[in-house]
Design a protein around this motif. Structure first.
Motif, PDB file in Angstrom:
ATOM      1  N   ALA A 316       8.990  15.352   8.737  1.00 25.30           N
ATOM      2  CA  ALA A 316       7.606  14.893   8.900  1.00 25.30           C
ATOM      3  C   ALA A 316       7.592  13.398   9.171  1.00 25.30           C
ATOM      4  N   PHE A 317       6.690  12.983  10.051  1.00 27.50           N
ATOM      5  CA  PHE A 317       6.494  11.564  10.341  1.00 27.50           C
ATOM      6  C   PHE A 317       5.240  11.102   9.626  1.00 27.50           C
ATOM      7  N   TYR A 318       5.341   9.989   8.887  1.00 30.11           N
ATOM      8  CA  TYR A 318       4.208   9.481   8.107  1.00 30.11           C
ATOM      9  C   TYR A 318       3.701   8.161   8.695  1.00 30.11           C
ATOM     10  N   THR A 319       2.403   8.056   8.822  1.00 29.17           N
ATOM     11  CA  THR A 319       1.772   6.787   9.177  1.00 29.17           C
ATOM     12  C   THR A 319       1.450   6.074   7.869  1.00 29.17           C
ATOM     13  N   THR A 320       2.098   4.945   7.615  1.00 31.09           N
ATOM     14  CA  THR A 320       2.018   4.287   6.313  1.00 31.09           C
ATOM     15  C   THR A 320       1.347   2.917   6.423  1.00 31.09           C
ATOM     16  N   ILE A 321       1.207   2.264   5.277  1.00 31.77           N
ATOM     17  CA  ILE A 321       0.635   0.919   5.260  1.00 31.77           C
ATOM     18  C   ILE A 321       1.699  -0.141   5.574  1.00 31.77           C
ATOM     19  N   SER A 322       2.945   0.305   5.776  1.00 33.84           N
ATOM     20  CA  SER A 322       4.017  -0.593   6.253  1.00 33.84           C
ATOM     21  C   SER A 322       4.473  -0.077   7.617  1.00 33.84           C
ATOM     22  N   PRO A 323       3.611  -0.203   8.640  1.00 33.40           N
ATOM     23  CA  PRO A 323       3.815   0.503   9.911  1.00 33.40           C
ATOM     24  C   PRO A 323       5.028   0.062  10.713  1.00 33.40           C
ATOM     25  N   CYS A 378      13.755   4.139  -1.294  1.00 35.08           N
ATOM     26  CA  CYS A 378      12.484   4.211  -0.561  1.00 35.08           C
ATOM     27  C   CYS A 378      11.331   4.241  -1.541  1.00 35.08           C
ATOM     28  N   CYS A 379      10.138   3.949  -1.035  1.00 32.73           N
ATOM     29  CA  CYS A 379       8.941   4.069  -1.861  1.00 32.73           C
ATOM     30  C   CYS A 379       7.754   4.429  -0.986  1.00 32.73           C
ATOM     31  N   ASP A 380       6.748   5.057  -1.586  1.00 35.77           N
ATOM     32  CA  ASP A 380       5.581   5.493  -0.830  1.00 35.77           C
ATOM     33  C   ASP A 380       4.486   4.428  -0.870  1.00 35.77           C
ATOM     34  N   ASP A 381       3.356   4.736  -0.256  1.00 35.09           N
ATOM     35  CA  ASP A 381       2.264   3.760  -0.166  1.00 35.09           C
ATOM     36  C   ASP A 381       1.719   3.370  -1.533  1.00 35.09           C
ATOM     37  N   ASN A 382       1.623   4.317  -2.449  1.00 30.94           N
ATOM     38  CA  ASN A 382       1.100   3.993  -3.775  1.00 30.94           C
ATOM     39  C   ASN A 382       2.010   3.008  -4.499  1.00 30.94           C
ATOM     40  N   GLN A 383       3.314   3.220  -4.399  1.00 26.82           N
ATOM     41  CA  GLN A 383       4.267   2.301  -5.022  1.00 26.82           C
ATOM     42  C   GLN A 383       4.229   0.935  -4.348  1.00 26.82           C
ATOM     43  N   THR A 384       4.052   0.941  -3.027  1.00 25.25           N
ATOM     44  CA  THR A 384       3.966  -0.311  -2.284  1.00 25.25           C
ATOM     45  C   THR A 384       2.765  -1.122  -2.728  1.00 25.25           C
ATOM     46  N   SER A 385       1.609  -0.462  -2.812  1.00 23.33           N
ATOM     47  CA  SER A 385       0.385  -1.145  -3.253  1.00 23.33           C
ATOM     48  C   SER A 385       0.525  -1.671  -4.676  1.00 23.33           C
ATOM     49  N   ALA A 386       1.113  -0.875  -5.546  1.00 21.30           N
ATOM     50  CA  ALA A 386       1.300  -1.295  -6.937  1.00 21.30           C
ATOM     51  C   ALA A 386       2.207  -2.516  -7.019  1.00 21.30           C
ATOM     52  N   GLU A 387       3.210  -2.575  -6.146  1.00 21.32           N
ATOM     53  CA  GLU A 387       4.132  -3.717  -6.147  1.00 21.32           C
ATOM     54  C   GLU A 387       3.418  -4.982  -5.690  1.00 21.32           C
ATOM     55  N   ILE A 388       2.579  -4.875  -4.675  1.00 23.38           N
ATOM     56  CA  ILE A 388       1.802  -6.030  -4.205  1.00 23.38           C
ATOM     57  C   ILE A 388       0.940  -6.564  -5.342  1.00 23.38           C
ATOM     58  N   LYS A 389       0.266  -5.652  -6.049  1.00 24.92           N
ATOM     59  CA  LYS A 389      -0.621  -6.052  -7.150  1.00 24.92           C
ATOM     60  C   LYS A 389       0.168  -6.688  -8.288  1.00 24.92           C
ATOM     61  N   THR A 401       2.991  -5.703   3.018  1.00 20.48           N
ATOM     62  CA  THR A 401       3.350  -4.338   2.650  1.00 20.48           C
ATOM     63  C   THR A 401       4.830  -4.023   2.869  1.00 20.48           C
ATOM     64  N   HIS A 402       5.489  -4.703   3.776  1.00 18.67           N
ATOM     65  CA  HIS A 402       6.904  -4.449   4.036  1.00 18.67           C
ATOM     66  C   HIS A 402       7.783  -5.154   2.997  1.00 18.67           C
ATOM     67  N   SER A 428      11.628 -11.320   3.405  1.00 19.68           N
ATOM     68  CA  SER A 428      10.166 -11.210   3.450  1.00 19.68           C
ATOM     69  C   SER A 428       9.760 -11.323   4.910  1.00 19.68           C
ATOM     70  N   THR A 429       9.231 -10.240   5.462  1.00 19.43           N
ATOM     71  CA  THR A 429       9.211 -10.096   6.916  1.00 19.43           C
ATOM     72  C   THR A 429       7.890 -10.395   7.603  1.00 19.43           C
ATOM     73  N   ALA A 430       6.798 -10.524   6.863  1.00 16.59           N
ATOM     74  CA  ALA A 430       5.517 -10.780   7.538  1.00 16.59           C
ATOM     75  C   ALA A 430       4.523 -11.418   6.585  1.00 16.59           C
ATOM     76  N   SER A 431       3.571 -12.128   7.156  1.00 20.97           N
ATOM     77  CA  SER A 431       2.460 -12.674   6.370  1.00 20.97           C
ATOM     78  C   SER A 431       1.583 -11.536   5.862  1.00 20.97           C
ATOM     79  N   PRO A 432       1.108 -11.626   4.626  1.00 21.04           N
ATOM     80  CA  PRO A 432       0.195 -10.589   4.121  1.00 21.04           C
ATOM     81  C   PRO A 432      -1.080 -10.476   4.951  1.00 21.04           C
ATOM     82  N   TYR A 433      -1.413 -11.521   5.677  1.00 20.61           N
ATOM     83  CA  TYR A 433      -2.656 -11.504   6.460  1.00 20.61           C
ATOM     84  C   TYR A 433      -2.539 -10.651   7.727  1.00 20.61           C
ATOM     85  N   LYS A 434      -1.342 -10.228   8.078  1.00 24.75           N
ATOM     86  CA  LYS A 434      -1.198  -9.290   9.195  1.00 24.75           C
ATOM     87  C   LYS A 434      -1.584  -7.880   8.770  1.00 24.75           C
TER      88      LYS A 434
END
Length: 502
Positions: A316-323, A378-389, A401-402, A428-434
């Motif tokens: 399966a291919f997933y469209t994530t918040i770290s595109p 690996c981690c999913d979107d929920n884990q990614t969001s929790a890490e940002i917070k 998100t990356h 750290s690969t991108a500005s959070p504002y992207k």
């Protein structure tokens, strides 16, 4: 130094030819016949150098057909204070509980993504390479992007004489800000086209165009030739080696590395395997590296491969918040396999299997080497969001998100192995504002506006962080590009947008 195809070691070219050509005629990728070595004394000498000086030193070891003056000119023009305010590869130390992390911020360039580190340099390398191979053709830079490469390549090549650039991106597979960056791109030699599919469709289409004899003949008749700005291009990959070595030298200079040969871990969020491959090459050169930690999102094909030795894109291919990591066919893995096996026959067969069935399994010796070198998670979107917070609440550090994926996977590594002592560099690969909508949702818990620029303003207000100037400037730029096509129409669209269809 000569460069050879991963699929036929008998085919060798100079670095200038490899950079100008982009990809091998047989579909393989150019790799160095040998990896140059750095001694501890070399690292000691570079510890007090600037980033530019370090880049000149390292690139000269690979680009042996370039003069010192040519490399100096390329590097000086790429890494200016105007383009990289405050420096091109800044380290931020975070101490969160038992974890000491050195975030290597590679996003302080003109497009706010790590791709600037190579794509501000590549146009200079390419134009000099074309002169070296005595080509008077216009180089058509053909790019498939999962988000950041497209804008960084467009910005790097805009209005560069003797070049045109055409970028294909997945219609619904990039963030709103990434899309806006590309669609508002200035320059007379640029074109952008959406693909009705995902990044793998775009990347596969671009590779096919590169090796299609009819398309190449049509370009040749119009005085043009293809090249690439994706990490399949050697000139894109080599500059990425520099920032890992430079980060280590910075840690030596600050005293964080305090004895000869002290090892670091390097954690990289990656989809196409180029950024972590550069870290592998740095290790092969002699950089003291303990583990290369490969971080994936829900599209965890690399995690499974590095754990099992089986590469299987039939999933399966997933469209994530770290595109930028939403990829199932990791092109640069071919280069790693070439290095580990020293066999063009094995690599060619594995790539044939991948093309035919979508799957291959490496041999036991290669698997043992992979386990020795890499740790993968690996981690999913929920884990990614929790890490940002969590990073924002505990460290007052706002990441994208990356980068959050990389931090999460590093913590997984530390928990599983117990290794919290080894200094760890995290790309750290991108500005959070992207990725303002996803980051804002993670930090605040909701997004109140549908307007992208209102989200950016809200994120700045909520976190007290400044909006990067390149992002703020997008608001008043007009949309220039509206083209889209199905993957099967990419050949026709490439000829049309380059003017080779007449």
């Amino acid at each position: 130094m000569q460069y050879q195809s991963t699929r036929d070691f008998h085919k060798t070219v100079s670095s200038a030819q490899a950079i100008a050509q982009g990809i091998c005629e047989d579909g393989g990728l150019f790799v160095p016949q040998s990896i140059p070595k750095l001694s501890w004394q070399d690292l000691e000498q570079m510890r007090k150098c600037t980033y530019v000086e370090r880049a000149e030193k390292i690139l000269s070891m690979f680009l042996t057909d370039f003069t010192a003056e040519e490399i100096h000119s390329c590097v000086q023009d790429a890494y200016t204070e105007e383009k990289f305010p405050g420096g091109p590869a800044q380290l931020s130390m975070l101490q969160e509980g038992p974890y000491t992390m050195y975030l290597l911020e590679l996003w302080h360039g003109p497009t706010c993504a790590f791709k600037d580190m190579a794509l501000q340099l590549l146009p200079h390398l390419l134009t000099k390479s074309l002169k070296k191979i005595q080509s008077d053709k216009t180089a058509v830079i053909l790019v498939a992007t999962s988000g950041d490469t497209g804008k960084a390549a467009l910005e790097g090549f805009k209005n560069v004489l003797g070049t045109k650039i055409l970028v294909f991106y997945p219609q619904d597979g990039v963030s709103p800000m990434q899309k806006r960056q590309m669609l508002t791109q200035e320059g007379e030699n640029v074109a952008v086209c959406a693909i009705e599919g995902n990044f793998d469709d775009a990347q596969t289409g671009v590779k096919k165009i590169f090796t299609d004899s009819k398309v190449c003949t049509a370009l040749d008749a119009h005085g043009m030739m293809f090249s690439s700005a994706n990490s399949i291009n050697l000139g894109r990959l080599l500059p990425q080696i520099v920032y890992y070595i430079s980060a280590y030298c910075d840690l030596m200079e600050t005293g964080e590395i305090d004895y000869e040969g002290e090892k670091v871990n390097i954690t990289v969020p990656t989809g196409n395997f180029g950024n972590i491959l550069a870290a592998y090459y740095a290790k092969q050169m002699g950089l003291p590296v303990n583990k290369l930690i490969c971080a994936s999102n829900s599209n965890n094909v690399l995690t499974d491969f590095l754990r099992t030795g089986v590469y299987n894109r039939n999933r399966a291919f997933y469209t994530t918040i770290s595109p930028s990591m939403d990829i199932l066919i990791s092109s640069n893995l071919e280069r790693l396999l070439s290095s580990l096996t020293a066999s063009d026959v094995k690599v060619k067969d594995w790539m044939r299997q991948l093309s035919a069935s979508g799957e291959y399994r490496v041999d036991d010796d290669t698997m043992a080497q992979l386990k020795s070198l890499f740790w993968a998670g690996c981690c999913d979107d929920n884990q990614t969001s929790a890490e940002i917070k969590e990073l924002y609440q505990t460290e007052n550090y706002l990441c994208d998100t990356h980068t959050a994926v990389a931090v999460n996977v590093y913590k997984q590594y530390a928990a599983v192995t117990g290794d919290t002592e080894t200094p760890t560099i995290i790309a750290s690969t991108a500005s959070p504002y992207k990725f303002a909508d996803s980051v804002l949702n993670a930090v605040v818990g909701s997004v109140s506006s549908a307007d992208d620029f209102e989200k950016i303003a809200e994120l700045s207000t909520a976190t007290g962080t400044p909006i990067p100037a390149p992002i703020a400037a997008l608001q008043n730029k007009p949309i220039r590009f509206h083209d889209s096509c199905a993957p099967a129409e990419m050949f026709k669209k490439a000829l049309e947008l380059t003017g080779a269809d007449a």
